[in-house]
Design a protein around this motif. Sequence first.
Motif, mmCIF file in Angstrom:
data_model
loop_
_atom_site.group_PDB
_atom_site.id
_atom_site.type_symbol
_atom_site.label_atom_id
_atom_site.label_comp_id
_atom_site.label_asym_id
_atom_site.label_seq_id
_atom_site.Cartn_x
_atom_site.Cartn_y
_atom_site.Cartn_z
ATOM 1 N N GLN A 294 0.834 -1.216 0.000
ATOM 2 C CA GLN A 294 0.000 0.000 0.000
ATOM 3 C C GLN A 294 0.864 1.260 0.000
ATOM 4 O OE1 GLN A 294 -0.384 -2.489 2.281
ATOM 5 N NE2 GLN A 294 -2.541 -2.867 2.722
ATOM 6 N N ILE A 295 1.986 1.196 0.714
ATOM 7 C CA ILE A 295 2.874 2.372 0.763
ATOM 8 C C ILE A 295 3.473 2.603 -0.626
ATOM 9 C CG2 ILE A 295 5.008 3.290 1.773
ATOM 10 C CD1 ILE A 295 4.248 1.800 4.370
ATOM 11 N N GLN A 296 3.823 1.495 -1.261
ATOM 12 C CA GLN A 296 4.360 1.580 -2.627
ATOM 13 C C GLN A 296 3.315 2.219 -3.563
ATOM 14 O OE1 GLN A 296 7.006 -1.132 -4.140
ATOM 15 N NE2 GLN A 296 7.034 0.361 -5.815
ATOM 16 N N ARG A 297 2.050 1.777 -3.427
ATOM 17 C CA ARG A 297 0.986 2.340 -4.291
ATOM 18 C C ARG A 297 0.806 3.832 -4.029
ATOM 19 N NH1 ARG A 297 -1.771 -2.517 -3.942
ATOM 20 N NH2 ARG A 297 -3.104 -1.899 -2.220
ATOM 21 N N LEU A 298 0.880 4.188 -2.730
ATOM 22 C CA LEU A 298 0.723 5.606 -2.366
ATOM 23 C C LEU A 298 1.817 6.439 -3.041
ATOM 24 C CD1 LEU A 298 -0.573 7.810 -0.535
ATOM 25 C CD2 LEU A 298 1.007 7.097 1.269
ATOM 26 N N ARG A 328 10.543 8.394 -3.513
ATOM 27 C CA ARG A 328 11.435 7.224 -3.460
ATOM 28 C C ARG A 328 11.739 6.869 -2.005
ATOM 29 N NH1 ARG A 328 14.817 9.680 -7.430
ATOM 30 N NH2 ARG A 328 14.018 9.109 -9.479
ATOM 31 N N ASP A 329 11.952 7.905 -1.188
ATOM 32 C CA ASP A 329 12.234 7.652 0.235
ATOM 33 C C ASP A 329 11.050 6.948 0.901
ATOM 34 O OD1 ASP A 329 14.637 8.861 -0.106
ATOM 35 O OD2 ASP A 329 14.161 10.699 1.010
ATOM 36 N N LEU A 330 9.845 7.285 0.433
ATOM 37 C CA LEU A 330 8.658 6.647 1.004
ATOM 38 C C LEU A 330 8.629 5.160 0.643
ATOM 39 C CD1 LEU A 330 6.072 7.078 2.606
ATOM 40 C CD2 LEU A 330 4.927 7.782 0.503
ATOM 41 N N VAL A 331 8.986 4.857 -0.606
ATOM 42 C CA VAL A 331 9.040 3.449 -1.037
ATOM 43 C C VAL A 331 10.070 2.705 -0.183
ATOM 44 C CG1 VAL A 331 9.634 1.901 -2.942
ATOM 45 C CG2 VAL A 331 8.307 3.979 -3.390
ATOM 46 N N THR A 332 11.253 3.314 -0.005
ATOM 47 C CA THR A 332 12.316 2.677 0.784
ATOM 48 C C THR A 332 11.837 2.432 2.217
ATOM 49 O OG1 THR A 332 13.886 3.912 -0.539
ATOM 50 C CG2 THR A 332 14.745 2.915 1.481
ATOM 51 N N PHE A 333 11.134 3.420 2.753
ATOM 52 C CA PHE A 333 10.603 3.286 4.122
ATOM 53 C C PHE A 333 9.705 2.048 4.218
ATOM 54 C CE2 PHE A 333 6.841 4.287 6.767
ATOM 55 C CZ PHE A 333 7.443 4.399 8.014
ATOM 56 N N GLY A 338 8.758 -0.394 7.288
ATOM 57 C CA GLY A 338 7.983 0.685 7.917
ATOM 58 C C GLY A 338 6.491 0.515 7.643
ATOM 59 N N THR A 339 5.675 0.886 8.607
ATOM 60 C CA THR A 339 4.219 0.821 8.412
ATOM 61 C C THR A 339 3.634 2.199 8.680
ATOM 62 O OG1 THR A 339 3.921 0.154 10.702
ATOM 63 C CG2 THR A 339 3.980 -1.615 9.054
ATOM 64 N N VAL A 340 2.416 2.407 8.159
ATOM 65 C CA VAL A 340 1.747 3.706 8.316
ATOM 66 C C VAL A 340 0.349 3.459 8.877
ATOM 67 C CG1 VAL A 340 0.810 5.690 7.064
ATOM 68 C CG2 VAL A 340 3.032 4.758 6.402
#
Length: 488
Positions: A294-298, A328-333, A338-340
């Motif tokens: 989901q983070i990747q999609r975001l 990109r940093d969000l994808v790496t996270f 990492g979870t949100v």
Amino acid sequence: MSDTSWLRPITTVTSAARASAPEASGLLRSLTPLLREWLPRQRWFAGKGRPITGFGLVCATELLPADGGADAPALLHLLLDVHQPDCPPDCYQLLVGTRELLPPALASALIGRAVGGRLDGLTLYEGLHDPRLATLLLERMRTSGSDGHLRFSAEPDAVIPSGLAPRLSVAEQSNSSVIYGDTFILKLFRRISPGCNPDLELSLALARVGSARVAAPVAWFEATGLHEEPATLGVLQRYLPGSSDGWELALRAVDGAVAGADFTDHARALGRATAEVHTALADALPTTLLRRPQIQRLATSMAERLDATVAAVPALAPYRTGLLDAFRDLVTFGSDGGTVRAQRIHGDLHLGQALWTPAQGWVLIDFEGEPARPLTERRRPHSPVQDVAGMLRSFDYAARHRDPASPYAAEWADRHRAAFVAGYAERSGSDPNDSPVLLRAYETDKAVYEVVYEARHRPDWLPIPMAAIERLCRPAAPFARLSRRTRP
Ligand SMILES: Nc1ncnc2c1ncn2[C@@H]1O[C@H](COP(=O)(O)OP(=O)(O)O)[C@@H](O)[C@H]1O
Ligand SMILES: O=P(O)(O)O[C@H]1O[C@H](CO)[C@@H](O[C@H]2O[C@H](CO)[C@@H](O)[C@H](O)[C@H]2O)[C@H](O)[C@H]1O
């Protein structure tokens, strides 16, 4: 049962029958030539700049006053599909007044005189301008029940008195609102989607858990039986008398700041109010945890929005690589485990969506989310950091509205952004500064959205989000500054 003899549904045309029903084609014959001219001029019409190729009648209901003589106005409630090239039709809610002759006081509301068709010879006008028709609508909302495809509902303890004087709101808005006395405000949604509008859904959820941070809904109406889910058409909420919106207050503070006016207490209180709303929404409605996919999609959707904006606003092109780093940093996270935390949020939070009231302090309004996004997406859980980022952008806007490049503006923005975040952390127990990757990604995404918004609507204001774009390409310094100020 109350007397509803004053109300006479004339026709309800279902989706399946829309093309063939003689009633529908008779109405469309009267409406089409007038609406082609009138609709694109309305502030709330989202399809400006593209030709209208046709209309489809989804549903029509006529409300007539009980005391109506031959010359009484009638209110024609319409749901109309508007066809434009290269996109599916949008459904709009129209409230059309009909009279033989329009009194001079209503001249500015004129749509035109119908020639031919079901309304032949009648003068058509924007019904909400007419106090008799606005009163008629409130009268109808006082009693729960259905008329054709329109279903009216109220909170069980709602007391809606008769005879409150209506006035049409003059606020710059995406929908239309009528204020009754100083007691209620009725918002009529213009672009209609199937499903419960989050403005109703979230404010009802908040009011039902006793939150003082929302204007409580007392009644609403929706279209039923036309789509897979009822579509919200209007919400009657408590009016907050004597309120001022956060944007106006912030501008006054910026302009008076040289003389020592301070807004940081207000900013901190707004942070606390936002946190209270988030906590109440997380308690009342489903929450979830976003993980890697989901983070990747975001992040992908943010990057796609950036690319679409670069194509539309070439001035953004030199910053594309720097901005992409945030996503990109969000994808790496997400890839690093990492979870949100996600929950229902406001979805379009800025200073104009917060009203300061003498009785309740800050109250948030307009929980619709970004109207350009599909309703299903707006009704999903999102990170509350998105709302925090929206408000941080707004402090930046307020600071820079006179001179985007002024060093004083940067200082004012930093101070108030830090106060807002501190108030939020204090009340929620979760410090947005502890989510720097997410905060930067959401702030970047919002600034990119603002670039396209300003390029389209207010080109003179484009330097405001562009200043943020430059800053967000160099993230380290501003975030360090924000952290130092807010942490002990
Ligand atoms: N409950 C309320 N009490 C007082 N004023 C309100 C209330 N709700 C909205 N307003 C006023 O109406 C304006 C438009 O409301 P909003 O919900 O943002 O409409 P829109 O979605 O059409 O933009 C607000 O900026 C505010 O000035
Ligand atoms: O009024 P809406 O909720 O439909 O939001 C749209 O218009 C806003 C401007 O009215 C725009 O907000 C941007 O400008 C504001 C100042 O006018 C500022 O406070 C916001 O931070 C900034 O985003 C919003 O983006 C747009 O969706």
